[in-house]
Motif scaffolding. Structure first.
Motif, mmCIF file in Angstrom:
data_model
loop_
_atom_site.group_PDB
_atom_site.id
_atom_site.type_symbol
_atom_site.label_atom_id
_atom_site.label_comp_id
_atom_site.label_asym_id
_atom_site.label_seq_id
_atom_site.Cartn_x
_atom_site.Cartn_y
_atom_site.Cartn_z
ATOM 1 N N ASP A 17 66.647 -67.797 58.324
ATOM 2 C CA ASP A 17 65.574 -68.788 58.407
ATOM 3 C C ASP A 17 64.322 -68.186 59.043
ATOM 4 O OD1 ASP A 17 66.094 -68.629 61.106
ATOM 5 O OD2 ASP A 17 67.078 -70.588 61.239
ATOM 6 N N GLN A 42 67.522 -66.216 61.983
ATOM 7 C CA GLN A 42 68.903 -66.548 62.304
ATOM 8 C C GLN A 42 69.662 -66.826 61.002
ATOM 9 O OE1 GLN A 42 70.425 -66.558 65.206
ATOM 10 N NE2 GLN A 42 68.990 -67.022 66.851
ATOM 11 N N ILE A 43 70.962 -66.570 61.019
ATOM 12 C CA ILE A 43 71.788 -66.727 59.821
ATOM 13 C C ILE A 43 71.952 -68.200 59.459
ATOM 14 C CG2 ILE A 43 74.067 -66.338 58.796
ATOM 15 C CD1 ILE A 43 74.344 -63.901 60.650
ATOM 16 N N VAL A 44 71.584 -68.529 58.210
ATOM 17 C CA VAL A 44 71.745 -69.895 57.708
ATOM 18 C C VAL A 44 73.091 -70.055 57.025
ATOM 19 C CG1 VAL A 44 70.829 -71.635 56.125
ATOM 20 C CG2 VAL A 44 69.253 -70.149 57.385
ATOM 21 N N ASP A 84 67.810 -74.450 57.742
ATOM 22 C CA ASP A 84 67.688 -73.604 58.938
ATOM 23 C C ASP A 84 69.027 -73.535 59.647
ATOM 24 O OD1 ASP A 84 67.870 -75.708 61.116
ATOM 25 O OD2 ASP A 84 66.110 -76.444 60.020
ATOM 26 N N SER A 85 69.117 -72.614 60.574
ATOM 27 C CA SER A 85 70.386 -72.344 61.262
ATOM 28 C C SER A 85 70.690 -73.371 62.345
ATOM 29 C CB SER A 85 70.328 -70.947 61.895
ATOM 30 O OG SER A 85 69.284 -70.899 62.867
ATOM 31 N N LYS A 142 69.436 -73.074 65.241
ATOM 32 C CA LYS A 142 69.301 -72.331 66.500
ATOM 33 C C LYS A 142 67.825 -72.158 66.820
ATOM 34 C CE LYS A 142 73.596 -69.813 65.645
ATOM 35 N NZ LYS A 142 74.228 -68.479 65.422
#
Length: 456
Positions: free
Chosen positions: A106, A110-112, A52-53, A55
């Motif tokens: 994720d 959000q960008i992983v 996961d990111s 965030k």
């Protein structure tokens, strides 16, 4: 024992093995590596696939895609792959220069992280297996030709085994005879499964694959489903084999421009900011309403006239995306209304399409899980052992300073020999072309020998 056919087969068997063995070893080793690409990638890219990111803020899918476009300014999102848990979503980005990048989102969208497409484990093995990293038509033909000649080596090996009584155990069995017997025995065991593995891989080949595809296009009942569209070429990995060359339907808003429809492309930049275009999230919801279960990929329209393509295939080459052949489906959604404009399922394929929908995952080793991988691995290891024993047998009989090739026979070609070569040449056109070149070379060598004798 008559030397006519035996020596002719032996001579061709010898020279074919001598010239294509390096390519066969490369094909086999890269094939073994590719058998386990999903297992390797799950371990290598664990953080991207399942991480996961860090965030906590939650984005909608469209907000996540927008963030990706803002973060990677020289790229545009062209595909979104919706995978089953616990996999993250995977976005394919196409750059200004045509290169590709994968970005993972994720559960919060959000960008992983990201990875360069050409350097992933599966793509590296695939490029090695098909084109030696070099690419180009000539190299692709060369790799295909090696596979075709492997078929000849296996079949001619059966003839030589029985005609030469290679399995017979002699009272004074030396090392060469032991190697020859083991070579013949392993060849008999793996010939049928190896021929199946090779032939199920040929639909992806450059020459024979294109011929099979043209046959399917010309006779939809045998190959691809026509669906009233003229099929162009396509290079999208996630599109099932039986529909990857079909032209998409046209979104209704631009019905007057049907002749300019976009195709299943992955190399072209894809506009994500077309006015009134539905979001990927809305298309995903429409896919759910149509009963299309995950995993599946959503491919953006290539222009204002195109459609969203939602598909799932048995031979995607994407970790986590492959499904059973029966589950294959390709769906076309209007990019402005979300209406389902066309649908092709496995049941709609012709005979050729169905055959290769099963054959390709069998070749790749994931048609029926781990047993498929183990069987393919055993056959490939047997093939490598076969090559090694053949090489050792040659070294045992090779005289110093000489190639020690089988003697050349001057008798006329038999009907049986010619018939077999013609049949193999028709089944494998590239092999047939190479046989013509071999024949021309033989004629030139014979002519040179005659002139030498006349001069002497």
């Amino acid at each position: 024992m008559k030397l006519n056919n035996y020596n002719r087969f032996w001579r061709m068997h010898f020279y074919a093995a001598l010239f294509i063995t390096p390519l066969l070893i490369t094909l086999t080793l890269s094939g073994i590596g590719y058998l386990f690409y999903t297992n390797a990638e799950n371990a290598l890219y664990d953080d991207l696939f399942f991480g996961d990111s860090g965030k906590e803020e939650t984005f909608t899918l469209e907000e996540g895609i927008s963030e990706v476009n803002n973060t990677y300014e020289d790229y545009t999102v062209s595909k979104v792959i919706m995978l089953d848990e616990p996999y993250n979503k995977r976005l394919t980005l196409t750059g200004n220069t045509g290169d590709e990048k994968y970005v993972f989102l994720d559960d919060n969208n959000q960008i992983v992280g990201d990875q360069k497409a050409e350097f992933t484990y599966s793509n590296v093995l695939r490029n090695l297996h098909s084109s030696l990293f070099i690419g180009g038509t000539l190299v692709n033909y060369l790799m295909e030709l090696a596979a075709c000649w492997a078929i000849f080596l296996l079949l001619s090996g059966i003839y030589l085994t029985f005609k030469g009584k290679a399995l017979q155990v002699r009272n004074t069995q030396n090392r060469r005879q032991n190697n020859k017997r083991n070579h013949a025995l392993i060849g008999l065991i793996i010939t049928i499964p190896m021929v199946i593995i090779i032939f199920t891989g040929l639909p992806w080949s450059a020459f024979m694959g294109s011929q099979i595809n043209k046959l399917g296009e010309s006779y939809p009942d045998l190959g691809n489903t026509e669906m009233r569209y003229n099929p162009p070429t396509s290079d999208v990995n996630e599109i099932p084999w039986a529909t990857r060359s079909q032209q998409e339907p046209i979104s209704e808003q631009h019905e007057d421009h049907r002749g300019h429809a976009g195709h299943h492309e992955s190399g072209a930049r894809t506009p994500n900011d077309i006015s009134n275009q539905l979001s990927v999230e809305e298309i995903s919801n429409r896919a759910d309403e149509e009963g299309i279960s995950r995993p599946y990929s959503i491919i953006y329209p290539t222009d204002e006239l195109g459609v969203f393509t939602v598909s799932k295939g048995s031979n995607s080459g994407i970790t986590g995306l492959d499904v059973s052949p029966y589950e294959e489906t390709t769906n076309y959604f209007d990019q402005y209304t979300g209406d389902l404009l066309g649908k092709v399922d496995y049941q709609n394929y012709g005979v050729i399409g169905k055959w290769f929908t099963w054959g390709i995952p069998l070749h790749e080793g994931h048609l029926f899980g781990w047993p498929n991988k183990i069987i393919n691995l055993a056959v490939c290891l047997g093939f490598l052992t076969l090559i090694l024993l053949g090489f050792m047998t040659w070294l045992n009989r090779k005289k110093k300073g000489s190639l020690s090739a089988p003697i050349k026979v001057s008798k006329k070609l038999s009907i049986g020999f010619v018939s077999l070569m013609v049949i193999l040449g028709l089944i494998m056109p590239l092999f047939g072309i190479s046989l013509i070149l071999v024949l021309i070379l033989e004629l030139l060598l014979n002519l040179m020998d005659k002139r030498k004798k006349e001069f002497s």
